[in-house]
Write an enzyme that holds these catalytic residues in place. Structure first.
Site, PDB file in Angstrom:
ATOM      1  N   ASP A 246      -7.969   3.816  -0.987  1.00 23.18           N
ATOM      2  CA  ASP A 246      -9.347   3.415  -1.270  1.00 23.18           C
ATOM      3  C   ASP A 246     -10.135   4.586  -1.869  1.00 23.18           C
ATOM      4  O   ASP A 246      -9.719   5.752  -1.787  1.00 23.18           O
ATOM      5  CB  ASP A 246      -9.989   2.981   0.066  1.00 23.18           C
TER       6      ASP A 246
ATOM      7  N   ASP B  53     -14.118  -6.628  -3.249  1.00 23.99           N
ATOM      8  CA  ASP B  53     -14.475  -6.838  -1.847  1.00 23.99           C
ATOM      9  C   ASP B  53     -15.080  -8.227  -1.652  1.00 23.99           C
ATOM     10  O   ASP B  53     -15.417  -8.603  -0.536  1.00 23.99           O
ATOM     11  CB  ASP B  53     -15.470  -5.774  -1.380  1.00 23.99           C
TER      12      ASP B  53
HETATM   13  C1  DGJ Z   1     -13.612  -0.781   0.797  1.00 20.96           C
HETATM   14  C2  DGJ Z   1     -12.433  -1.662   0.522  1.00 20.96           C
HETATM   15  O1  DGJ Z   1     -12.588  -2.305  -0.698  1.00 20.96           O
HETATM   16  C3  DGJ Z   1     -12.278  -2.634   1.668  1.00 20.96           C
HETATM   17  O2  DGJ Z   1     -11.244  -3.554   1.407  1.00 20.96           O
HETATM   18  C4  DGJ Z   1     -12.013  -1.874   2.931  1.00 20.96           C
HETATM   19  O3  DGJ Z   1     -10.786  -1.228   2.842  1.00 20.96           O
HETATM   20  C5  DGJ Z   1     -13.130  -0.889   3.191  1.00 20.96           C
HETATM   21  N1  DGJ Z   1     -13.394  -0.067   2.047  1.00 20.96           N
HETATM   22  C6  DGJ Z   1     -12.807  -0.009   4.361  1.00 20.96           C
HETATM   23  O4  DGJ Z   1     -13.713   0.991   4.514  1.00 20.96           O
END
Ligand code: DGJ
Length: 751
Positions: free
Chosen positions: A479, A547
């Site tokens: 990430d 997300d």
């Molecule tokens: C952002 C990501 O896009 C999410 O899927 C998740 O992993 C969160 N960060 C976790 O902090």
């Protein structure tokens, strides 16, 4: 696949069965563009493609020649300073402050294959014995400097890879303030421009605009390729259409700050350039040094946007995604993020895993929150050690239990970041990206590690390696959750290289980790799809798309993403309702039907929700049965969620031999008595006879292509359902048009 140089006319003709790309050495030694499009036969003389005339009010570079001017001539790598009045593809400042250069054709080489960029420092497409490359070197005598332009043609593709390199033998330092990867001049200005724009949880919206005189730019200055603009755009002759017309695409294999300019000129040319964003960029080139750009993949399709997309998809799978063969079929995952966020312990995770296993899911991915004191997003980034208060048996203990259940184990990391509340910060606050004596902006309560520094990358490599070696991890979600601000590194003499060197640091870490752990599949992520670009796909065969997990929102996001990226790359999860991003309730069947078109998984607590586990099992079975077709097939977008008031979306995947196909059809809002609509299919064989699951009769390809699949199960408001009885059952019945957010999948197989 052929590259021909004509010694007499000084013309280059690059071609394969799909495309021709032709350019020549102009009379002042610069390179002039002649043609890029559908393959044309080779001729000993392409002078008919070259244009010169007595044009009023022009300036001319060649003595006694009043016609030749760069002002209106199509060029390969223009620059400002002489008779060209656009900003051009490069900018070099000499020690005396001047910027006029005279780069002239010096030599060229043609060879089979394709070299890495700076020994692999920047990811790029590679050859599978299917590439021929032309390098043309231009030389400026006065500053003893070369610019080399690289052109690679792939045997079975309509894509040409272009990039540039500058090398100096000049005694004094030169300041390179712009060096684009390519410039291309297209005939005419009658184009429609398509770009993929958005923001967090709203990535890659399709936006179209007519090219008009003047310049349009898409770009990133965030240190990542960004949610805001994807490093891609397309130009369609006249209007962009999914199935028809000359369509050009430009895709940059780079994850940092980029710029793409499209400029329509008064001489009826559309000039395109793409590469590293020159804003705040500078290379100080000393004698003996060189600098190489990332590459742009320039595509052409005579069959509209779908044809262009399929070219990119095929090229990415065969010549870019280096772990594609290793991880061709995406594992079906359960990810705990939306199920638990930070609030979990071993027991809770194992309960979730047990249920996932029961449903046939294959990999359990432990997301954010597993390391020291990480109970919210305010702490602990940089301290990659397990939090024993949540996981008393360590990662190893949890992983063994998950493995014993028959599930693989995956783990989330965010290696480029640091929290102030961390041991790493207490030791190395100097590793934070910041400008001396200025405030440091935070993003999601965290700061960016200075990846321009080798020792930082090395430290993170060692600490992440330790974690990945600590148990049987098969999947890593990498990430990156904020843009870079106050960019500066105490390590750099030239801050003009900050953003570029940062992303080189990221590539270095990816290279090291993927080499050390070849059996781990890496999934890219940056607050969802903030770094969804071809360079990331070089390392990670899939990227968390967004997300936003709402099935309706995802229609648009996945549609836009598919314009460049293959379904293998597009990671989708079925999540809980009401959806966490938009609070919408969509039927489980539609959430599955949307997520199937990509790398499929779940991100919800199967124990806590009211989801029908039997239906989940069926979805998992469906994906297992069809994932090979989804990954290998040709993907077609048919009805756009952008074009019809978001009420319909249809897409289809067809096997290469056209014998199998899956269609996803989605109706966003119910419409009363919206009776019987056929869905016209594409990509099938006219003469094959297809059986469609759920239909008694068979259909020939020509019927499906010209008339379509009849939608038989349409809710008309009068066919006997009592809505109050069991809404869920009705919603999940797969009847098209019943209630909002209905959808249907058609599975076709030739008999
Ligand atoms: C952002 C990501 O896009 C999410 O899927 C998740 O992993 C969160 N960060 C976790 O902090």
């Amino acid at each position: 696949m052929n590259i021909i140089f004509n010694e007499v006319t000084k013309e280059f003709h690059l071609s394969n069965k799909n495309i021709s790309y032709i350019f020549k050495v102009l009379k002042n030694g610069q390179l002039g563009h002649l043609y890029f499009g559908k393959t044309i036969r080779h001729r000993e003389d392409f002078s008919s493609l070259y244009y010169e005339d007595l044009i009023g009010c022009i300036t001319c570079p060649v003595e006694n020649d009043v016609k030749f001017s760069l002002d209106y001539t199509k060029q390969e790598f223009p620059t400002f300073g002489g008779t060209n009045f656009t900003e051009g593809a490069f900018e070099i400042f000499l020690p005396n402050g001047s910027y006029v250069t005279e780069f002239k054709y010096k030599s060229h080489v043609i060879y089979k294959g394709k070299n890495k960029i700076n020994n692999g420092e920047i990811p790029s497409t590679y050859s599978n014995d299917d590439v021929t490359t032309l390098e043309v070197t231009l030389y400026d005598d006065l500053i003893k400097t070369e610019i080399t332009l690289f052109y690679s043609v792939f045997e079975n593709s309509s894509i040409v890879a272009r990039r540039a390199k500058i090398s100096s033998d000049f005694e004094e330092a030169l300041n390179i303030e712009k060096l684009m990867s390519c410039s291309l001049d297209l005939d005419g200005i009658n184009y429609e421009l398509l770009e993929l724009t958005g923001n967090w949880i709203n990535e890659r919206n399709v936006e179209k605009t007519n090219v008009i005189k003047g310049k349009h730019s898409i770009y990133s200055l965030r240190g990542i390729s960004s949610h805001q603009f994807n490093p891609f755009f397309a130009l369609g002759k006249g209007k962009i259409d999914e199935f028809n017309g000359d369509t050009y695409g430009f895709s940059l294999v780079y994850s940092g700050n980029f710029l793409a300019d499209v400029e329509a000129t008064e001489y009826q040319l559309t000039r395109v350039s793409m590469g590293i964003n020159p804003f705040k960029f500078k290379v100080i080139l000393n004698k003996g040094e060189s600098f190489e750009t990332p590459e742009v993949l320039i595509g052409y399709s005579p069959k509209g946007l779908n044809g262009l997309s399929q070219n990119y998809h095929n090229l990415f799978k065969a010549n870019l995604m280096k772990s594609f063969d290793n991880f061709k079929l995406p594992p079906i995952v359960i990810n705990n993020w939306e199920a638990t966020y930070f609030d979990f312990n071993e027991e809770k995770l194992l309960k979730l895993a047990t249920k996932a296993k029961e449903a046939g899911i294959e990999t359990f991915v432990l997301d954010d929150g597993w390391f020291l004191n990480r109970n919210n997003d305010k702490t602990s980034l940089g301290d990659w050690e397990v939090d024993k208060s949540k996981l008393p048996n360590g990662l190893d203990g949890l992983c063994s239990k998950i493995n014993d259940m028959g599930l693989n184990f995956g783990l989330w990391i965010e290696p480029e970041m640091i929290s102030v509340e961390s041991d790493l910060y207490r030791k190395h606050s100097d590793w934070v990206v910041s400008t001396p004596n200025r405030q440091v902006s935070h993003g999601r309560n965290q700061y960016v590690l200075d990846f321009t520094r080798k020792e930082v990358v090395q430290y993170i490599y060692e600490s992440i390696s330790k974690v990945l070696s600590s148990c049987n991890i098969t999947y890593v979600k990498w990430d990156m959750n904020r843009a870079i601000t106050e960019s500066f590194s105490t390590n750099l003499e030239n801050q003009g290289l900050f953003y570029h060197n940062y992303i080189l640091g990221v590539y270095e870490l990816y290279e090291k980790l993927t080499t050390k752990f070849p059996n781990i599949m890496f999934e890219g992520c940056a607050s969802g799809g903030g770094r969804f670009d071809p360079a990331m796909l070089y390392y990670s065969p899939q990227i968390w798309t967004s997300d936003n997990t709402d099935a309706v929102e995802r229609l648009k996001i996945q549609w836009g993403t598919s314009i460049v990226y293959p379904l293998r790359a597009i990671s989708n999860h079925v999540s809980a309702v009401p959806n966490h991003q938009v609070l919408r309730n969509t039927p489980l069947v539609t959430r599955g039907n949307t997520a199937y078109f990509g790398a499929f998984g779940y991100e919800l607590d199967l124990n806590e929700t009211k989801e029908d586990i039997e239906l989940v099992k069926k979805q998992v079975e469906f994906y297992k049965k069809h994932r090979e077709l989804i990954i290998d097939g040709d993907f077609y977008r048919i009805v756009s969620p952008f074009d019809n008031d978001r009420n319909m979306c249809v897409w289809q995947v067809v096997s290469k031999d056209k014998k199998k196909s899956i269609v996803g059809a989605y109706k966003v809002l119910a419409k009363a008595n919206d009776f019987k609509k056929n869905i016209k299919l594409v990509g099938l064989d006219n003469n094959l006879e297809y059986k469609i699951e759920g239909y008694e009769r068979t259909f020939f390809g020509d019927e499906l292509l010209n008339i379509g699949v009849p939608i038989t199960k349409v809710f008309t408001g009068a066919n006997g359902f009592v809505l109050s009885e069991n809404k869920d059952e009705i919603e999940n019945s797969g009847i098209f048009g019943i209630g909002d957010y209905s959808s249907q999948i058609f599975v076709l197989e030739s008999i």
